[in-house]
Write an enzyme that holds these catalytic residues in place. Structure first.
Site, PDB file in Angstrom:
ATOM      1  N   GLU A   1       0.841  -1.192   0.000  1.00 21.89           N
ATOM      2  CA  GLU A   1       0.000   0.000   0.000  1.00 21.89           C
ATOM      3  C   GLU A   1       0.877   1.242   0.000  1.00 21.89           C
ATOM      4  OE1 GLU A   1      -2.355   3.000   2.821  1.00 21.89           O
ATOM      5  OE2 GLU A   1      -0.731   1.681   3.461  1.00 21.89           O
TER       6      GLU A   1
ATOM      7  N   ASP B   1      -9.688   3.287   3.260  1.00 21.08           N
ATOM      8  CA  ASP B   1      -9.013   4.541   3.597  1.00 21.08           C
ATOM      9  C   ASP B   1      -9.507   5.715   2.760  1.00 21.08           C
ATOM     10  OD1 ASP B   1      -7.372   3.429   5.583  1.00 21.08           O
ATOM     11  OD2 ASP B   1      -5.913   2.754   4.102  1.00 21.08           O
TER      12      ASP B   1
HETATM   13  C1  NOJ Z   1      -2.803   2.128   5.967  1.00 22.27           C
HETATM   14  C2  NOJ Z   1      -4.005   1.346   6.299  1.00 22.27           C
HETATM   15  O1  NOJ Z   1      -4.710   0.984   5.161  1.00 22.27           O
HETATM   16  C3  NOJ Z   1      -4.779   2.186   7.258  1.00 22.27           C
HETATM   17  O2  NOJ Z   1      -6.097   1.786   7.376  1.00 22.27           O
HETATM   18  C4  NOJ Z   1      -4.005   2.107   8.539  1.00 22.27           C
HETATM   19  O3  NOJ Z   1      -4.623   2.848   9.556  1.00 22.27           O
HETATM   20  C5  NOJ Z   1      -2.601   2.671   8.342  1.00 22.27           C
HETATM   21  N1  NOJ Z   1      -1.980   2.177   7.153  1.00 22.27           N
HETATM   22  C6  NOJ Z   1      -1.727   2.312   9.496  1.00 22.27           C
HETATM   23  O4  NOJ Z   1      -1.583   0.928   9.607  1.00 22.27           O
END
Ligand code: NOJ
Ligand code: NOJ
Ligand code: CA
Length: 706
Positions: A280, A351
């Protein structure tokens, strides 16, 4: 005689039992081996926030403050049993889903954040060698993996090697102080970090790549991945889950960890049990980042394709961009990503705001799904999209799954096209050609060998008459694969692939296809695309023939483990590290296309911090390293590793960078300075030399030779 008879009955009984076991076994074994863990090009992934999907076992729900049926910041009861139940019900098979991405399965903190949040999302690890008890125990996890595999579904786990959990330097009572355990025994915590497990450089302001890597992401206790205890613990942990049978990994926050350490992680995974891994690297709307492309091309893992996701949202959700912009993105990414078909595409996730807006027409979500599922990349459906679930920012975009109804239009559209992805390899392996375009209309063709899929979308509000459209389809009449779910009709193609005329109504999507193996060897996918000698590599495509032929890495033939018309498994040959083109030669000596740039690495990789002191530079120039192995760019300044950092761990004029280098190798290297236009200044003097240790991590510091 009597005794003999007795033995005989016993033997027969044993025989019957054995027969029963054997007759059972092949189906079990077959189910397991049917799952290709390194090629997802033909898959459709479904993203599940485990806690929000389905509560299959209320007895494992947390009690008290951690649990709520209404507060989206709390645990809400979803678990692995719930997912297994829905697999058995056929919810995913009918939807055409072949892979489930689930929340990080490991034990998370039980503490509650001062702002009332809990660890329901799984991103706040506490013990990577235990399960999150609110999702289930190891037995439940085994059951999930088995049930998934016997239904042809892969399990992808989320994994957070960047950080443990929220912590504050000055307050050890903050949540759980970032504390981590190794299968129950304490490793350490944040505020009293005697082993140096974590970074203590404050929180990142996101001002630079370096700042994001070596400072905390929000208030999350950030691992020092150069710490040997952490390095070993995380690698052992991922082995445990690979042993549990997982088929893929989604790595959290890859922009916030050194690429060097992550290359060692990938090397570890590919040497242990290769599985498709994607990271990600968040990009905002309109954001294009060359570092993101470099990571996808060089780290050994794919990325979630935020460039794709943001672009399709701009066209069909916010409607700020049009199909010309979308097509430019398709063209640009096909150049900047070496393996564009391996990047993981989506229209929304946990997100960002859900694609479906409150009170907005559902047809935009439906068109977006149709385009997503027929475009390059591995498509991911965020749970609930098939029920038009809405919600803006976190946690509103993580509401409980509202229904398991299979009759919505969105469910039907996904089902038709996800099944098409399984059957027509043009979608997984093909390239993309634009056939007709304006601001409202996009018609594109995907093609691999004689397999062709043409998709036409009109998202405007006027009717368009399309005339003289070229395709690669053979002569014939083609019906819409969607069966009119988005008002598509049929087309007539003449002997030259030409469609003389047809209409596209507002909000219409039509998909036409042909599936045809022309028995010519053609490679569509190789995974992984990096390996040390001995690592397993899987080659997929068509027309390889059913009799074993040869596979070449450059001019070197590889040892073949298995061979079929569409899949060959080989081991990476023991050859000089470097980039090689892969080619298949059939048993009757017909050569395939070449699949470019497989990277053979020198040996097992460990992460070493290279530092150079007194390297003063002109404004705009940066320090890089270049040296004697593939991993250090083979003395080619264009492939030098860097630019080095000089702000957080050490300060200018001392520079540093964490790099994956081969164990036991005697390296020779030099630092160079490069300016913005690529002009190079080499260090004078003789080469630096350094022998890489055989395990762990290391730091090596030298002084710039003026
Ligand atoms: C990216 C994740 O997708 C998000 O949901 C998370 O809070 C942060 N990284 C920290 O792990
Ligand atoms: C850059 C090089 O091209 C590649 O060969 C190497 O493995 C890594 N990236 C170095 O960390
Ligand atoms: Ca539960």
């Amino acid at each position: 005689m009597f005794k003999e008879l007795k033995i005989c009955t016993k033997t027969i009984a044993l025989f019957v039992v054995l027969l029963l076991i054997i007759s059972f076994l092949p189906s079990v074994l077959k189910a397991a081996s049917d799952v290709n863990k390194v090629n997802y090009a033909r898959d459709t992934i479904y993203q599940i926030v485990t806690d929000r999907f389905h509560d299959g076992d209320t007895s494992n729900n947390p009690e008290g403050e951690l649990y709520s049926q209404t507060d989206l910041h709390k645990y809400m009861g979803g678990d692995w049993k719930g997912i297994s139940e829905k697999i058995i019900d056929g919810y995913f098979n009918d939807l055409g889903i072949t892979a489930l991405w689930i929340s990080q399965p490991v034990e998370n903190v039980y503490g509650i954040h001062p702002e009332g949040y809990t660890s329901y999302h799984g991103y706040w690890a506490r013990d990577y060698k235990k399960t999150n008890p609110f999702y289930g125990d190891f037995e439940d996890f085994d059951e999930l993996v088995n049930v998934a595999h016997s239904n042809g579904i892969k399990i992808i786990m989320d994994f957070t090697p960047n950080h443990s959990s929220p912590a504050l330097e000055t307050d050890e009572s903050y949540v759980e102080n970032g504390t981590i355990y190794d299968n129950g025994s304490l490793i350490g915590n944040y505020s009293n970090d005697t082993l140096g497990l974590f970074h203590h450089n404050g929180g990142t302001d996101f001002s630079s790549y370096e700042d994001g890597i070596y400072r905390n992401l929000y208030d999350l206790a950030d691992y020092d991945l150069q710490n040997e205890v952490i390095d070993q613990y995380l690698k052992e942990s991922i082995e445990l889950w690979l042993d549990k049978g997982i088929d893929g990994i989604r790595v959290d926050a890859v922009k916030h960890m050194s690429q060097g350490w992550q290359e060692t992680l990938m090397n570890h995974i590919y040497s242990y049990q290769p599985v498709f891994t994607f990271g990600e690297w968040f990009l905002g709307q309109g954001e294009v980042d060359p570092k993101n492309h470099y990571f996808a091309n060089e780290s050994g893992m794919s990325l979630l394709d935020f460039q794709y996701g943001q672009q399709i949202r701009s066209v069909l959700m916010s409607e700020e961009d049009n199909w010309q912009d979308y097509h430019s993105m398709i063209e640009e990414t096909s150049n900047s990503y070496e393996q564009v078909n391996d990047q993981v595409t989506f229209i929304d996730n946990h997100d960002m705001s859900r694609f479906q807006k409150e009170n907005a027409a559902q047809v935009n979500t439906e068109m977006a799904l149709a385009v997503l599922l027929t475009s390059r990349g591995v498509p991911t459906i965020y749970y609930g999209t098939e029920h038009y679930l809405t919600g803006n920012s976190d946690p509103e975009n993580r509401k409980p799954m509202p229904s398991f109804d299979k009759t919505t239009n969105a469910y039907q559209i996904i089902s038709k096209l996800a099944h098409l992805r399984q059957n027509n390899i043009a979608l997984g392996y093909g390239d993309t050609t634009e056939r007709w375009i304006n601001q409202d209309v996009y018609i594109y063709e995907r093609k691999f060998g004689n397999n062709v899929v043409v998709t036409a979308v009109n998202s405007g509000d006027t009717n368009y008459s399309i005339t003289n459209m070229n395709t690669s389809l053979p002569e014939g009449t083609y019906n819409d694969v969607l069966g009119g779910l988005l008002n598509g009709g049929s087309i007539n193609v003449d002997g030259n692939g030409l469609v003389t005329s047809f209409d596209l109504q507002p909000n219409e999507v039509a998909v036409w296809q042909i599936t045809e193996n022309n028995n010519q060897p053609k490679i569509g996918h190789v995974g992984p695309m990096v390996g040390q000698p001995g690592n397993e590599v899987t080659i997929n495509g068509e027309g390889f023939g059913n009799t074993q032929g040869d596979v070449f890495f450059g001019n070197n033939s590889a040892t073949i483990t298995s061979w079929s018309d569409s899949e060959i498994v080989v081991t990476t040959p023991d050859i000089t590290a470097g980039l090689y083109d892969i080619k298949v030669m059939t048993n009757s000596n017909v050569e395939s296309n070449v699949y470019e740039n497989f990277e053979v690495i020198t040996n097992h990789l460990i992460s070493v911090r290279f530092a150079v002191e007194q390297a003063s530079t002109d404004y705009g120039s940066n320090v890089y390293i270049v040296g004697s192995t593939q991993e250090l760019g083979n003395w080619d300044p264009d492939k030098a590793i860097g630019p080095f950092f000089n702000q957080v761990i050490y300060s200018y004029p001392k520079w540093y960078y964490d790099i994956a280098v081969p164990v036991n190798e005697q390296l020779e290297y030099k630092f160079i300075k490069k300016d913005a236009s690529g002009n190079v200044i080499w260090e004078s003097g003789s080469n630096h030399t350094y022998t890489v240790p055989n395990q762990g991590t290391d730091t090596v510091t030298t002084t710039w030779q003026e």
